[in-house]
Design a protein around this motif. Sequence first.
Motif, PDB file in Angstrom:
ATOM      1  N   PRO A  78      -4.900  -4.429  19.861  1.00 34.83           N
ATOM      2  CA  PRO A  78      -4.736  -5.649  19.051  1.00 34.83           C
ATOM      3  C   PRO A  78      -3.403  -6.323  19.337  1.00 34.83           C
ATOM      4  N   ASP A  79      -3.382  -7.629  19.196  1.00 36.12           N
ATOM      5  CA  ASP A  79      -2.201  -8.420  19.534  1.00 36.12           C
ATOM      6  C   ASP A  79      -1.480  -8.839  18.265  1.00 36.12           C
ATOM      7  N   ILE A  80      -0.153  -8.892  18.311  1.00 36.41           N
ATOM      8  CA  ILE A  80       0.632  -9.279  17.143  1.00 36.41           C
ATOM      9  C   ILE A  80       0.259 -10.676  16.653  1.00 36.41           C
ATOM     10  N   LYS A  81      -0.189 -11.548  17.547  1.00 37.71           N
ATOM     11  CA  LYS A  81      -0.515 -12.919  17.137  1.00 37.71           C
ATOM     12  C   LYS A  81      -1.685 -12.954  16.168  1.00 37.71           C
ATOM     13  N   ASP A  82      -2.513 -11.902  16.160  1.00 34.93           N
ATOM     14  CA  ASP A  82      -3.659 -11.833  15.256  1.00 34.93           C
ATOM     15  C   ASP A  82      -3.358 -11.033  13.986  1.00 34.93           C
ATOM     16  N   SER A  83      -2.152 -10.540  13.853  1.00 29.61           N
ATOM     17  CA  SER A  83      -1.763  -9.740  12.685  1.00 29.61           C
ATOM     18  C   SER A  83      -1.304 -10.649  11.550  1.00 29.61           C
ATOM     19  N   PRO A  84      -1.263 -10.151  10.313  1.00 30.17           N
ATOM     20  CA  PRO A  84      -0.754 -10.969   9.202  1.00 30.17           C
ATOM     21  C   PRO A  84       0.649 -11.514   9.451  1.00 30.17           C
ATOM     22  N   ILE A  85       1.560 -10.651   9.924  1.00 32.14           N
ATOM     23  CA  ILE A  85       2.932 -11.104  10.176  1.00 32.14           C
ATOM     24  C   ILE A  85       2.960 -12.077  11.348  1.00 32.14           C
ATOM     25  N   GLY A  86       2.187 -11.792  12.388  1.00 35.99           N
ATOM     26  CA  GLY A  86       2.143 -12.680  13.552  1.00 35.99           C
ATOM     27  C   GLY A  86       1.617 -14.062  13.205  1.00 35.99           C
ATOM     28  N   LYS A  87       0.565 -14.126  12.367  1.00 37.48           N
ATOM     29  CA  LYS A  87       0.015 -15.419  11.964  1.00 37.48           C
ATOM     30  C   LYS A  87       1.024 -16.214  11.147  1.00 37.48           C
ATOM     31  N   LEU A  88       1.700 -15.549  10.222  1.00 36.77           N
ATOM     32  CA  LEU A  88       2.721 -16.230   9.419  1.00 36.77           C
ATOM     33  C   LEU A  88       3.837 -16.765  10.303  1.00 36.77           C
ATOM     34  N   TYR A  89       4.268 -15.937  11.239  1.00 38.46           N
ATOM     35  CA  TYR A  89       5.381 -16.318  12.103  1.00 38.46           C
ATOM     36  C   TYR A  89       4.986 -17.482  13.022  1.00 38.46           C
ATOM     37  N   SER A  90       3.791 -17.442  13.565  1.00 43.77           N
ATOM     38  CA  SER A  90       3.327 -18.528  14.431  1.00 43.77           C
ATOM     39  C   SER A  90       3.256 -19.844  13.662  1.00 43.77           C
ATOM     40  N   ALA A  91       2.793 -19.772  12.416  1.00 44.48           N
ATOM     41  CA  ALA A  91       2.730 -20.976  11.594  1.00 44.48           C
ATOM     42  C   ALA A  91       4.124 -21.510  11.300  1.00 44.48           C
ATOM     43  N   ALA A  92       5.069 -20.597  11.021  1.00 42.94           N
ATOM     44  CA  ALA A  92       6.449 -21.023  10.740  1.00 42.94           C
ATOM     45  C   ALA A  92       7.066 -21.686  11.970  1.00 42.94           C
TER      46      ALA A  92
ATOM     47  N   GLU B 151      -0.850   1.567   0.449  1.00 46.02           N
ATOM     48  CA  GLU B 151       0.097   0.520   0.796  1.00 46.02           C
ATOM     49  C   GLU B 151      -0.228  -0.049   2.174  1.00 46.02           C
ATOM     50  N   TRP B 152       0.366  -1.189   2.469  1.00 43.05           N
ATOM     51  CA  TRP B 152       0.196  -1.799   3.790  1.00 43.05           C
ATOM     52  C   TRP B 152       1.052  -1.050   4.805  1.00 43.05           C
ATOM     53  N   ARG B 153       0.448  -0.669   5.896  1.00 46.66           N
ATOM     54  CA  ARG B 153       1.145   0.085   6.941  1.00 46.66           C
ATOM     55  C   ARG B 153       1.658  -0.852   8.043  1.00 46.66           C
ATOM     56  N   TRP B 154       2.574  -0.346   8.812  1.00 43.24           N
ATOM     57  CA  TRP B 154       3.174  -1.093   9.926  1.00 43.24           C
ATOM     58  C   TRP B 154       2.111  -1.659  10.858  1.00 43.24           C
ATOM     59  N   ALA B 155       1.165  -0.805  11.260  1.00 44.36           N
ATOM     60  CA  ALA B 155       0.142  -1.245  12.219  1.00 44.36           C
ATOM     61  C   ALA B 155      -0.747  -2.339  11.628  1.00 44.36           C
ATOM     62  N   GLU B 156      -1.072  -2.248  10.328  1.00 42.71           N
ATOM     63  CA  GLU B 156      -1.891  -3.276   9.688  1.00 42.71           C
ATOM     64  C   GLU B 156      -1.168  -4.624   9.667  1.00 42.71           C
ATOM     65  N   LEU B 157       0.130  -4.579   9.400  1.00 44.13           N
ATOM     66  CA  LEU B 157       0.899  -5.803   9.227  1.00 44.13           C
ATOM     67  C   LEU B 157       1.266  -6.466  10.538  1.00 44.13           C
ATOM     68  N   THR B 158       1.486  -5.659  11.597  1.00 43.48           N
ATOM     69  CA  THR B 158       2.021  -6.209  12.846  1.00 43.48           C
ATOM     70  C   THR B 158       1.131  -6.011  14.063  1.00 43.48           C
ATOM     71  N   HIS B 159       0.179  -5.062  13.998  1.00 46.25           N
ATOM     72  CA  HIS B 159      -0.647  -4.680  15.153  1.00 46.25           C
ATOM     73  C   HIS B 159       0.211  -4.099  16.282  1.00 46.25           C
ATOM     74  N   LEU B 160       1.407  -3.625  15.942  1.00 44.89           N
ATOM     75  CA  LEU B 160       2.280  -2.989  16.929  1.00 44.89           C
ATOM     76  C   LEU B 160       2.247  -1.480  16.752  1.00 44.89           C
ATOM     77  N   VAL B 161       2.604  -0.774  17.805  1.00 46.87           N
ATOM     78  CA  VAL B 161       2.702   0.682  17.728  1.00 46.87           C
ATOM     79  C   VAL B 161       3.917   1.058  16.890  1.00 46.87           C
ATOM     80  N   GLU B 162       3.732   1.999  15.984  1.00 47.53           N
ATOM     81  CA  GLU B 162       4.840   2.480  15.165  1.00 47.53           C
ATOM     82  C   GLU B 162       5.914   3.091  16.067  1.00 47.53           C
ATOM     83  N   PRO B 163       7.175   2.707  15.908  1.00 43.58           N
ATOM     84  CA  PRO B 163       8.242   3.312  16.714  1.00 43.58           C
ATOM     85  C   PRO B 163       8.210   4.834  16.628  1.00 43.58           C
ATOM     86  N   GLY B 164       8.296   5.466  17.785  1.00 37.46           N
ATOM     87  CA  GLY B 164       8.254   6.919  17.849  1.00 37.46           C
ATOM     88  C   GLY B 164       6.865   7.490  18.018  1.00 37.46           C
TER      89      GLY B 164
END
Length: 303
Positions: free
Chosen positions: A110-124, A86-99
Amino acid sequence: MGTNQIEEVFRVATRKDLAETGGGHNQKGVDFQRAWAIERMFDLEKSGASDFLFLFESIQDVAELDSPTAPSSIRIYQVKKKDRKEWRWAELTHLVEPGKKRRASRTPPPDIKDSPIGKLYSAALAFKELKCSGRFISNSGCDLPLNGGGNAATSLPCDLSKLEAEHLNALTLGLETLHKAGTLPANPALIHVEKIPMHPDQPTRQLIGTVVLFLNERSPRHAGQAQALVEALLAKVGPLGAKTDSCPNFDELKKERGYSKAEFSAALSNLEDVPDLLALMEDWLDKLESEGGLGFMEKLAVR
């Protein structure tokens, strides 16, 4: 009417920091995207959508407008196949998993702006004239904990405001870095995640099944031509977005990378003009039977 919206779509589509190019995916990934997009067109047709326009490799992987001439809304999709896990938190957001702590490394994190979620959000965020949302679509689920104890990987499609508190807070802080100073606060609800039942290596199998069900309701005499219709649609949609040259205007963008409801409806209309061989055979057999020239057992034998 719709001039500002059209200009905005073209402006966002030509931003190099947001636009996708056809070279970003291998052929299997492109086939997966195109098969899903055609299935989405059938969903829109069944729901009675009055119009639509799909753009490929222009604003992320796929962009869906509610009109090719006067759009009021747009959905931006990343459509990704995954062969394992499955897709993991780090793959989707490039953020550190809480905890958890980020591992020490000499390379910049890695920066969130280069992550799948970051790219979608920037486009939105780039859209001001049109109502916009982003959707991450995959055959694999997104392993994200939800508020109340569920998980996005096993739930119905959901937006990211449904994340459990710590993950939602971490994501919100990350998304805020994508906002310009003084703009509205981050809105995780703009992004949805969805798991689809489409095989990553055989995406047309699911699509053909969808089309068979559609034709059984809409045009039963042509249900046997579902595979031929799918192949024709894929031949039309498949090359869209393959050219990486920039388009000088929106009309050229539609020509090179777009597929509209009018084109989709024309494909369905063309199907009505093509005789279905099995249906013709049944007509002939029924006529022979009614004229007494063919018995019931002979009819079965011919079938």
